[in-house]
Design a protein around this motif. Structure first.
Motif, PDB file in Angstrom:
ATOM      1  N   TYR A  25     -18.928 -19.960 -17.035  1.00  0.00           N
ATOM      2  CA  TYR A  25     -18.332 -21.299 -17.182  1.00  0.00           C
ATOM      3  C   TYR A  25     -18.834 -22.004 -18.441  1.00  0.00           C
ATOM      4  O   TYR A  25     -18.326 -23.061 -18.798  1.00  0.00           O
ATOM      5  N   ALA A  26     -19.836 -21.415 -19.083  1.00  0.00           N
ATOM      6  CA  ALA A  26     -20.347 -22.018 -20.315  1.00  0.00           C
ATOM      7  C   ALA A  26     -20.690 -20.921 -21.316  1.00  0.00           C
ATOM      8  O   ALA A  26     -21.379 -19.962 -20.975  1.00  0.00           O
ATOM      9  N   GLU A  27     -20.151 -21.044 -22.503  1.00  0.00           N
ATOM     10  CA  GLU A  27     -20.516 -20.155 -23.607  1.00  0.00           C
ATOM     11  C   GLU A  27     -20.920 -21.053 -24.775  1.00  0.00           C
ATOM     12  O   GLU A  27     -20.178 -21.949 -25.157  1.00  0.00           O
ATOM     13  N   LYS A  28     -22.100 -20.783 -25.309  1.00  0.00           N
ATOM     14  CA  LYS A  28     -22.612 -21.666 -26.361  1.00  0.00           C
ATOM     15  C   LYS A  28     -21.712 -21.684 -27.597  1.00  0.00           C
ATOM     16  O   LYS A  28     -20.992 -20.715 -27.860  1.00  0.00           O
ATOM     17  N   GLY A  29     -21.780 -22.766 -28.351  1.00  0.00           N
ATOM     18  CA  GLY A  29     -21.072 -22.847 -29.625  1.00  0.00           C
ATOM     19  C   GLY A  29     -21.687 -21.866 -30.604  1.00  0.00           C
ATOM     20  O   GLY A  29     -22.891 -21.616 -30.570  1.00  0.00           O
ATOM     21  N   LEU A  30     -20.853 -21.309 -31.470  1.00  0.00           N
ATOM     22  CA  LEU A  30     -21.334 -20.335 -32.449  1.00  0.00           C
ATOM     23  C   LEU A  30     -21.065 -20.873 -33.844  1.00  0.00           C
ATOM     24  O   LEU A  30     -19.928 -21.197 -34.183  1.00  0.00           O
ATOM     25  N   LEU A  31     -22.118 -20.974 -34.632  1.00  0.00           N
ATOM     26  CA  LEU A  31     -21.969 -21.430 -36.009  1.00  0.00           C
ATOM     27  C   LEU A  31     -22.731 -20.462 -36.901  1.00  0.00           C
ATOM     28  O   LEU A  31     -23.927 -20.240 -36.703  1.00  0.00           O
ATOM     29  N   GLN A  32     -22.008 -19.851 -37.831  1.00  0.00           N
ATOM     30  CA  GLN A  32     -22.662 -18.926 -38.764  1.00  0.00           C
ATOM     31  C   GLN A  32     -22.549 -19.492 -40.168  1.00  0.00           C
ATOM     32  O   GLN A  32     -21.473 -19.903 -40.597  1.00  0.00           O
ATOM     33  N   ILE A  33     -23.676 -19.502 -40.842  1.00  0.00           N
ATOM     34  CA  ILE A  33     -23.790 -20.187 -42.131  1.00  0.00           C
ATOM     35  C   ILE A  33     -24.331 -19.225 -43.178  1.00  0.00           C
ATOM     36  O   ILE A  33     -25.187 -18.400 -42.880  1.00  0.00           O
ATOM     37  N   LYS A  34     -23.811 -19.358 -44.404  1.00  0.00           N
ATOM     38  CA  LYS A  34     -24.421 -18.647 -45.537  1.00  0.00           C
ATOM     39  C   LYS A  34     -25.048 -19.682 -46.453  1.00  0.00           C
ATOM     40  O   LYS A  34     -24.394 -20.660 -46.836  1.00  0.00           O
ATOM     41  N   LEU A  35     -26.313 -19.477 -46.775  1.00  0.00           N
ATOM     42  CA  LEU A  35     -27.006 -20.367 -47.711  1.00  0.00           C
ATOM     43  C   LEU A  35     -27.177 -19.611 -49.032  1.00  0.00           C
ATOM     44  O   LEU A  35     -27.687 -18.496 -49.057  1.00  0.00           O
ATOM     45  N   HIS A  36     -26.735 -20.255 -50.108  1.00  0.00           N
ATOM     46  CA  HIS A  36     -26.737 -19.587 -51.411  1.00  0.00           C
ATOM     47  C   HIS A  36     -27.707 -20.254 -52.367  1.00  0.00           C
ATOM     48  O   HIS A  36     -27.885 -21.460 -52.315  1.00  0.00           O
ATOM     49  N   SER A  37     -28.245 -19.464 -53.268  1.00  0.00           N
ATOM     50  CA  SER A  37     -28.850 -20.065 -54.452  1.00  0.00           C
ATOM     51  C   SER A  37     -28.592 -19.153 -55.632  1.00  0.00           C
ATOM     52  O   SER A  37     -28.586 -17.930 -55.510  1.00  0.00           O
ATOM     53  N   LYS A  38     -28.324 -19.796 -56.768  1.00  0.00           N
ATOM     54  CA  LYS A  38     -28.129 -19.029 -58.006  1.00  0.00           C
ATOM     55  C   LYS A  38     -29.463 -19.037 -58.720  1.00  0.00           C
ATOM     56  O   LYS A  38     -29.836 -20.016 -59.350  1.00  0.00           O
ATOM     57  N   GLU A  39     -30.208 -17.979 -58.549  1.00  0.00           N
ATOM     58  CA  GLU A  39     -31.459 -17.910 -59.296  1.00  0.00           C
ATOM     59  C   GLU A  39     -31.685 -16.470 -59.700  1.00  0.00           C
ATOM     60  O   GLU A  39     -31.207 -15.549 -59.049  1.00  0.00           O
ATOM     61  N   THR A  40     -32.412 -16.307 -60.763  1.00  0.00           N
ATOM     62  CA  THR A  40     -32.619 -14.948 -61.247  1.00  0.00           C
ATOM     63  C   THR A  40     -33.774 -14.314 -60.496  1.00  0.00           C
ATOM     64  O   THR A  40     -34.727 -14.982 -60.094  1.00  0.00           O
ATOM     65  N   SER A  41     -33.652 -13.031 -60.288  1.00  0.00           N
ATOM     66  CA  SER A  41     -34.683 -12.317 -59.560  1.00  0.00           C
ATOM     67  C   SER A  41     -34.916 -10.981 -60.246  1.00  0.00           C
ATOM     68  O   SER A  41     -33.989 -10.396 -60.808  1.00  0.00           O
ATOM     69  N   SER A  42     -36.127 -10.493 -60.176  1.00  0.00           N
ATOM     70  CA  SER A  42     -36.459  -9.241 -60.869  1.00  0.00           C
ATOM     71  C   SER A  42     -36.168  -8.021 -60.000  1.00  0.00           C
ATOM     72  O   SER A  42     -36.267  -6.901 -60.456  1.00  0.00           O
ATOM     73  N   TYR A  43     -35.817  -8.258 -58.724  1.00  0.00           N
ATOM     74  CA  TYR A  43     -35.620  -7.121 -57.814  1.00  0.00           C
ATOM     75  C   TYR A  43     -34.376  -7.336 -56.964  1.00  0.00           C
ATOM     76  O   TYR A  43     -33.794  -8.420 -56.928  1.00  0.00           O
ATOM     77  N   ARG A  44     -34.005  -6.277 -56.258  1.00  0.00           N
ATOM     78  CA  ARG A  44     -32.889  -6.331 -55.308  1.00  0.00           C
ATOM     79  C   ARG A  44     -33.415  -6.118 -53.905  1.00  0.00           C
ATOM     80  O   ARG A  44     -34.298  -5.298 -53.684  1.00  0.00           O
ATOM     81  N   LEU A  45     -32.825  -6.842 -52.965  1.00  0.00           N
ATOM     82  CA  LEU A  45     -33.250  -6.696 -51.577  1.00  0.00           C
ATOM     83  C   LEU A  45     -32.034  -6.931 -50.684  1.00  0.00           C
ATOM     84  O   LEU A  45     -31.300  -7.894 -50.868  1.00  0.00           O
ATOM     85  N   GLU A  46     -31.811  -6.013 -49.760  1.00  0.00           N
ATOM     86  CA  GLU A  46     -30.707  -6.168 -48.797  1.00  0.00           C
ATOM     87  C   GLU A  46     -31.298  -5.943 -47.411  1.00  0.00           C
ATOM     88  O   GLU A  46     -31.799  -4.862 -47.132  1.00  0.00           O
ATOM     89  N   ALA A  47     -31.224  -6.934 -46.553  1.00  0.00           N
ATOM     90  CA  ALA A  47     -31.773  -6.759 -45.207  1.00  0.00           C
ATOM     91  C   ALA A  47     -30.840  -7.374 -44.174  1.00  0.00           C
ATOM     92  O   ALA A  47     -30.183  -8.373 -44.433  1.00  0.00           O
ATOM     93  N   GLY A  48     -30.804  -6.754 -42.997  1.00  0.00           N
ATOM     94  CA  GLY A  48     -29.950  -7.249 -41.905  1.00  0.00           C
ATOM     95  C   GLY A  48     -28.570  -6.633 -41.982  1.00  0.00           C
ATOM     96  O   GLY A  48     -27.935  -6.660 -43.027  1.00  0.00           O
ATOM     97  N   ASP A  49     -28.098  -6.049 -40.879  1.00  0.00           N
ATOM     98  CA  ASP A  49     -26.807  -5.352 -40.869  1.00  0.00           C
ATOM     99  C   ASP A  49     -25.658  -6.261 -40.480  1.00  0.00           C
ATOM    100  O   ASP A  49     -24.535  -6.074 -40.907  1.00  0.00           O
ATOM    101  N   ALA A  50     -25.916  -7.211 -39.605  1.00  0.00           N
ATOM    102  CA  ALA A  50     -24.806  -7.988 -39.044  1.00  0.00           C
ATOM    103  C   ALA A  50     -25.316  -9.353 -38.618  1.00  0.00           C
ATOM    104  O   ALA A  50     -26.491  -9.523 -38.294  1.00  0.00           O
ATOM    105  N   MET A  51     -24.375 -10.319 -38.622  1.00  0.00           N
ATOM    106  CA  MET A  51     -24.755 -11.684 -38.276  1.00  0.00           C
ATOM    107  C   MET A  51     -25.163 -11.824 -36.802  1.00  0.00           C
ATOM    108  O   MET A  51     -25.867 -12.743 -36.446  1.00  0.00           O
ATOM    109  N   ASN A  52     -24.679 -10.910 -35.957  1.00  0.00           N
ATOM    110  CA  ASN A  52     -24.977 -11.104 -34.533  1.00  0.00           C
ATOM    111  C   ASN A  52     -26.172 -10.292 -34.032  1.00  0.00           C
ATOM    112  O   ASN A  52     -26.334 -10.086 -32.845  1.00  0.00           O
ATOM    113  N   VAL A  53     -27.016  -9.860 -34.946  1.00  0.00           N
ATOM    114  CA  VAL A  53     -28.174  -9.051 -34.563  1.00  0.00           C
ATOM    115  C   VAL A  53     -29.437  -9.595 -35.229  1.00  0.00           C
ATOM    116  O   VAL A  53     -29.416  -9.967 -36.399  1.00  0.00           O
TER     117      VAL A  53
END
Ligand SMILES: [Zn+2]
Length: 443
Positions: free
Chosen positions: A180-208
């Protein structure tokens, strides 16, 4: 209580279920149809079956949805189903072919048997049996067949743009008793334009909740000593280091360990990337997001959960993905504003990625009371109604809940190999749905 379901209904339901399970109706690219030819075909076939059962049918000319309706009256009662499935996954893990429905040890085995073709057929035959019992509907009952549930819900979104909304209904796409109740779902992307010396990719999916997060670069040794200091689990490789967490569904994030947050906690000793600092100073190792949102909880649905699900750092840009499930009585704007304010303080740009409104039908409404009473009488199981962080089509219309068809003793095999439903459970679900539809749409 009347006994609507007879052996002939069980037999015919099983036959039709086998027919629709044979369609590999997972999302595929196609020029002529929105979701692929197999999805189009299963939709047409299900409407054909509906007509045989006495429904009037309609198919969206573009193929986004279809529906089958019975009865007369002002009010519209919806049964919200879906005919698309997830892909079969690794075929080696299946003991039979996923789209050749197989009966074995009292189960019907095929992709879609539990989610959601079995429950759909059970509910359709339940209404057929009530009609065969000589009852008269006091409202229109419409089975709405979505075909994009496993992806972006474009089917029901379009339905809601073009068609009549129900005044009441249920989605047979969950577990018994009533959700009778399912929570609200809000998915957000937070961005910044900044230079970085390395690459990093972590996390497969928003729901995990991310299980691991790997850093590769010049600070591997420093990070290792920081990880030791914090007593965090990790794996050291020659050129890289992997922080280990514990993966759970985002809706249960307090039970997990977030590897991205832990990596940020140590990587910020070396790097002042804004997203990393935001993770360390605002998100923290706190899946309730207390530092950003304060204490957010309600009696109907419990606590807010906040999961930093994905992180991408590359030489030009950083993107952090956050999944929030918030209590049903809380306003979306309250949640969005709090996160936006915190993100802006940290120098990050806020972008809404996905939003699904909460579902909440109070316990003392006729819908919930009737469904609970029917379920309890039919099964003797007195467990209370369910609150979930998951999402069903019940959210797409007012005054709709999720109701079955998985019984508490059944193993959840949906989305996995050897997806199956016990025939006994299929027939019990039919029996429960028949009594529920009788009470809510005939009396
Ligand atoms: Zn489903």
């Amino acid at each position: 209580m009347k006994k609507f379901i007879q052996e002939k209904h069980q037999e015919a339901a099983l036959d039709d279920l086998k027919t629709i399970l044979a369609y590999p109706s997972y999302l595929q690219e196609d020029d002529e149809t929105p979701f692929g030819k197999d999805i189009q075909a299963v939709l047409e076939k299900t409407l054909e079956i509906s007509e045989k059962l006495g429904f009037k049918t309609y198919i969206d000319p573009e193929g986004y949805y279809g529906y089958a309706e019975m009865g007369e009256g002002e009010e519209l009662f919806a049964v919200l189903c879906h005919l698309d499935v997830v892909p079969p996954g690794n075929l080696k893990l299946w003991d039979s072919k996923p789209f050749e429905p197989t009966i074995k040890d009292g189960f019907i085995i095929a992709r879609g048997s539990q989610d959601d073709k079995g429950p759909t057929i059970a509910a359709m035959y339940a209404l057929k049996a009530v009609m065969d019992g000589g009852e008269t509907l006091n409202k229109r009952v419409r089975f709405i067949f979505g075909v994009d549930e496993e992806n972006l819900w474009r089917c029901l979104n379009r339905y809601n743009e073009l068609e009549e909304k129900a005044t009441m209904g249920f989605a047979p796409d969950s577990t018994f008793p009533v959700t009778y109740a399912e929570k609200g779902l809000l998915q957000i992307k937070l961005h910044s334009k900044e230079t970085s010396s390395y690459r990093l990719e972590a996390g497969d999916a928003m729901n995990v909740v991310p299980e691991d997060a790997t850093y590769e670069g010049q600070w591997v040794d420093d990070l290792e000593s920081e990880l030791k200091k914090n007593d965090y689990s990790y794996e050291r490789h020659e050129q890289s280091i992997t922080v280990k967490g514990k993966s759970v569904h985002s809706k249960n994030s307090p039970q997990g360990i977030n590897a991205i947050v832990r990596l940020a906690n140590v990587l910020t000793t070396k790097d002042d990337n804004k997203a990393l600092l935001f993770l360390r100073d605002y998100v923290k190792e706190d899946a309730r997001g207390l530092n950003i949102f304060g204490e957010v909880e309600d009696e109907a649905s419990g606590i807010l959960t906040c999961n930093a699900a994905t992180l991408s750092i590359n030489p030009e840009e950083t993107i952090l993905g956050i999944d929030i499930r918030y209590p049903v009585t809380v306003e979306k704007s309250f949640i969005g504003d709090k996160l936006k304010a915190a993100a802006e303080k940290a120098g990050l740009i806020y972008e809404e990625y996905d939003f699904i409104a909460p579902l909440y039908v109070p316990l003392d409404t006729p819908l919930v009371e009737n469904l609970m009473a029917v379920y309890q009488k039919k099964t003797g199981d007195m467990q209370p109604p369910i609150v979930s962080g998951g999402a069903t089509f019940a959210r797409t219309m007012e005054n709709c809940v999720a109701f079955g068809a998985q019984l508490p003793h059944a193993e959840a095999t949906l989305h996995g190999p050897n997806e199956r439903m016990a025939l006994e459970d299929l027939y019990q679900a039919m029996d429960i749905y028949a009594e529920a539809l009788y009470r809510l749409t005939c009396q």
